[in-house]
Design a protein around this motif. Structure first.
Motif, PDB file in Angstrom:
ATOM      1  N   PHE A 296      -7.663 -10.788   5.128  1.00  9.67           N
ATOM      2  CA  PHE A 296      -7.638 -10.005   6.368  1.00  9.67           C
ATOM      3  C   PHE A 296      -6.648  -8.842   6.244  1.00  9.67           C
ATOM      4  O   PHE A 296      -6.964  -7.699   6.582  1.00  9.67           O
ATOM      5  N   VAL A 297      -5.441  -9.140   5.787  1.00 11.32           N
ATOM      6  CA  VAL A 297      -4.428  -8.090   5.660  1.00 11.32           C
ATOM      7  C   VAL A 297      -4.887  -7.019   4.674  1.00 11.32           C
ATOM      8  O   VAL A 297      -4.724  -5.818   4.913  1.00 11.32           O
ATOM      9  N   GLN A 298      -5.457  -7.435   3.584  1.00 10.31           N
ATOM     10  CA  GLN A 298      -5.931  -6.490   2.575  1.00 10.31           C
ATOM     11  C   GLN A 298      -6.924  -5.485   3.173  1.00 10.31           C
ATOM     12  O   GLN A 298      -6.950  -4.310   2.787  1.00 10.31           O
ATOM     13  N   ALA A 299      -7.730  -5.930   4.140  1.00 13.07           N
ATOM     14  CA  ALA A 299      -8.729  -5.071   4.754  1.00 13.07           C
ATOM     15  C   ALA A 299      -8.242  -4.393   6.032  1.00 13.07           C
ATOM     16  O   ALA A 299      -9.030  -3.745   6.720  1.00 13.07           O
ATOM     17  N   GLY A 300      -6.955  -4.536   6.365  1.00 11.68           N
ATOM     18  CA  GLY A 300      -6.390  -3.761   7.454  1.00 11.68           C
ATOM     19  C   GLY A 300      -6.115  -4.498   8.744  1.00 11.68           C
ATOM     20  O   GLY A 300      -5.687  -3.885   9.723  1.00 11.68           O
ATOM     21  N   THR A 301      -6.323  -5.805   8.786  1.00 13.28           N
ATOM     22  CA  THR A 301      -6.016  -6.574   9.998  1.00 13.28           C
ATOM     23  C   THR A 301      -4.533  -6.933  10.015  1.00 13.28           C
ATOM     24  O   THR A 301      -4.020  -7.502   9.051  1.00 13.28           O
TER      25      THR A 301
ATOM     26  N   ARG B 142      -3.027  -0.994  -0.925  1.00 17.03           N
ATOM     27  CA  ARG B 142      -3.279   0.367  -1.396  1.00 17.03           C
ATOM     28  C   ARG B 142      -4.593   0.360  -2.178  1.00 17.03           C
ATOM     29  O   ARG B 142      -4.793  -0.483  -3.052  1.00 17.03           O
ATOM     30  N   ASP B 143      -5.479   1.279  -1.816  1.00 18.82           N
ATOM     31  CA  ASP B 143      -6.771   1.408  -2.501  1.00 18.82           C
ATOM     32  C   ASP B 143      -7.507   0.074  -2.553  1.00 18.82           C
ATOM     33  O   ASP B 143      -8.108  -0.296  -3.572  1.00 18.82           O
ATOM     34  N   GLY B 144      -7.451  -0.651  -1.435  1.00 15.73           N
ATOM     35  CA  GLY B 144      -8.209  -1.890  -1.337  1.00 15.73           C
ATOM     36  C   GLY B 144      -7.593  -3.107  -1.978  1.00 15.73           C
ATOM     37  O   GLY B 144      -8.203  -4.181  -2.004  1.00 15.73           O
ATOM     38  N   GLU B 145      -6.370  -2.994  -2.479  1.00 16.38           N
ATOM     39  CA  GLU B 145      -5.698  -4.112  -3.147  1.00 16.38           C
ATOM     40  C   GLU B 145      -4.362  -4.417  -2.470  1.00 16.38           C
ATOM     41  O   GLU B 145      -3.645  -3.488  -2.080  1.00 16.38           O
ATOM     42  N   LEU B 146      -4.052  -5.695  -2.345  1.00 13.25           N
ATOM     43  CA  LEU B 146      -2.769  -6.084  -1.779  1.00 13.25           C
ATOM     44  C   LEU B 146      -1.624  -5.661  -2.697  1.00 13.25           C
ATOM     45  O   LEU B 146      -1.751  -5.682  -3.916  1.00 13.25           O
ATOM     46  N   VAL B 147      -0.503  -5.289  -2.075  1.00 12.90           N
ATOM     47  CA  VAL B 147       0.713  -5.020  -2.837  1.00 12.90           C
ATOM     48  C   VAL B 147       1.879  -5.727  -2.155  1.00 12.90           C
ATOM     49  O   VAL B 147       2.050  -5.655  -0.950  1.00 12.90           O
ATOM     50  N   ASP B 148       2.634  -6.502  -2.918  1.00 12.17           N
ATOM     51  CA  ASP B 148       3.873  -7.088  -2.426  1.00 12.17           C
ATOM     52  C   ASP B 148       3.660  -7.963  -1.193  1.00 12.17           C
ATOM     53  O   ASP B 148       4.388  -7.864  -0.214  1.00 12.17           O
ATOM     54  N   VAL B 149       2.625  -8.819  -1.233  1.00 11.57           N
ATOM     55  CA  VAL B 149       2.368  -9.760  -0.148  1.00 11.57           C
ATOM     56  C   VAL B 149       2.289 -11.146  -0.739  1.00 11.57           C
ATOM     57  O   VAL B 149       1.619 -11.355  -1.768  1.00 11.57           O
ATOM     58  N   ALA B 150       2.909 -12.122  -0.088  1.00  4.66           N
ATOM     59  CA  ALA B 150       2.945 -13.506  -0.616  1.00  4.66           C
ATOM     60  C   ALA B 150       1.544 -14.085  -0.727  1.00  4.66           C
ATOM     61  O   ALA B 150       0.669 -13.753   0.044  1.00  4.66           O
TER      62      ALA B 150
END
Length: 401
Positions: free
Chosen positions: A111-116, A393-401
């Motif tokens: 969800f977070v990766q897609a902007g929620t 960034r660019d559809g990929e998670l960064v620095d998220v557990a």
């Protein structure tokens, strides 16, 4: 989790009206939003490349504890009845080793990766699993707390009264950290809508918690239950504290009866949730909005034993809302997006939301010309900022557990 970004400046981004702006973020909130300006000293600077700026998306109704997201395909051979699906799911979760903590974390990350950045999830509490599913989702909420604002609804998927001891379990669930009291089809599942609603509202009053009820009941049965519910909202002064999810009956009633119910719903500030399913009747979106009713959207279940459908992308859910309600004009598609943004935040009671100074810094950048274009094309998220911190960034998670 690592320390969140303390200061961020986005420039060369566009608002929905086409205006090019820059956004300054300090800690977790929007400090400045307006015409292009130089970045404050010591700020992390991001060039938006002319992308469309949207607020972080809001998932208003899902079930992250029961998802099969990321696991091997589940072969669905369940019967057609609601009770078939309930029994099948309970048995599958008992025998398959399904882990609510692991699955809710996997889906939350997606969800977070897609902007929620805000999410309301219903979590099963029953006399078989007891609080096990809730404990798993509470662990996920703790893990994701810096980037995902999560509300948990304690949900009686197997009924409230038909399984003795459930009411007591729900009191424990609310004490352990559930934010909202759920309910389910008081007539068709519990078999006694008066007693079921009395138990639900009594517990809500004692715990001082809002209510979010699944109401699948059709036609006249659903209308009868809804009238009983509205009577209790009025009697107990719970205006603005109740959501009716699905409310299929409102799409099937004669216009006069429907409008009388909608007028009461508006007066009592009861909100409505729809997943806009193509196979069921749905409340009338534009009529509800014209009457001042907050109506918002959610996925419902995602890749679980109930249904193979669903993805954790609220732009896709907005598109499906647009398709279900035959929204074709750009301004109508903006209504579909509102169902997964401002209206959803309002319906769930998420505070400090939106693209305005002082709001929590939840931002999404997409390569789209307009909001309608974003809903229809569902482009990869160029950048996602949650609670003031870059998380994708660019559809990929960064620095998220």
């Amino acid at each position: 989790m690592t320390t969140m970004t303390r200061a961020l400046h986005l420039f060369n981004v566009r608002m929905a009206d086409g205006q090019r702006v820059s956004v300054s973020v300090a800690d977790d909130h929007i400090e400045a939003l307006g015409p292009q300006a130089a970045a404050p000293a010591g700020t992390i600077v991001e060039d938006g490349g002319g992308a469309l700026l949207l607020p972080g998306f809001v998932e208003g109704h899902t079930h992250i504890d029961k998802s099969n997201w990321g696991r091997p395909w589940y072969r669905n051979e369940v019967g057609p009845l609601l009770t078939d699906r309930i029994s099948n799911e309970r048995e599958w979760r008992r025998t398959s080793g399904h882990d609510a903590a692991a699955q809710s974390l996997a889906l939350s990350r997606a969800f977070v990766q897609a902007g929620t950045t805000r999410l309301r999830t219903h979590v099963d509490v029953d006399t078989d699993a007891r609080l096990r599913n809730l404990e798993g989702v509470l662990a996920t909420r703790q893990t994701m707390r810096d980037v995902l604002d999560m509300q948990i609804v304690a949900f009686p998927q197997s009924g409230m009264l038909v399984r003795p001891g459930t009411v007591e379990l729900f009191a424990s669930a609310l004490a352990e950290g559930a934010d909202v009291l759920g309910a389910l089809d008081p007539a068709l599942i519990d078999g006694d809508p008066v007693a079921s609603l009395n138990a639900t509202f009594a517990l809500a009053e004692r715990s001082r918690k809002p209510i979010d009820i699944h109401l699948h009941e059709p036609g006249a049965v659903g209308a009868f239950t809804l009238k009983l519910l509205l009577d209790r909202v009025e009697a107990l002064g719970m205006q603005g504290q109740v959501v009716v999810s699905h409310a299929f009956c409102l799409g099937a009633l004669p216009e006069r009866e429907r409008d009388a119910l909608l007028d009461r719903i508006a007066h009592l500030r009861v909100a409505l949730l729809t997943s806009a399913p193509p196979s069921r009747t749905v409340p009338p979106l534009k009529i509800c909005r014209d009457k001042g009713i907050t109506m918002f959207g959610g996925n419902d279940g995602i890749r679980d034993t109930w249904s193979p459908y669903g993805v954790p992308d609220m732009l896709e859910r907005a598109m499906l809302i647009g398709l279900r309600y035959d929204l074709r004009r750009d301004d109508d598609l903006a209504l579909a997006f509102d169902c997964v943004s401002e209206a959803a935040a309002r319906g769930c009671g998420f505070a400090d939301y939106g693209l305005r100074v002082g709001a929590r810094a939840d931002l999404v950048l997409v390569d789209a010309q307009t909001v309608a274009h974003a809903v229809v094309a569902r482009p990869k998220r160029r950048l996602v900022v949650a609670n003031g911190r870059i998380v994708a960034r660019d559809g990929e998670l960064v620095d998220v557990a």
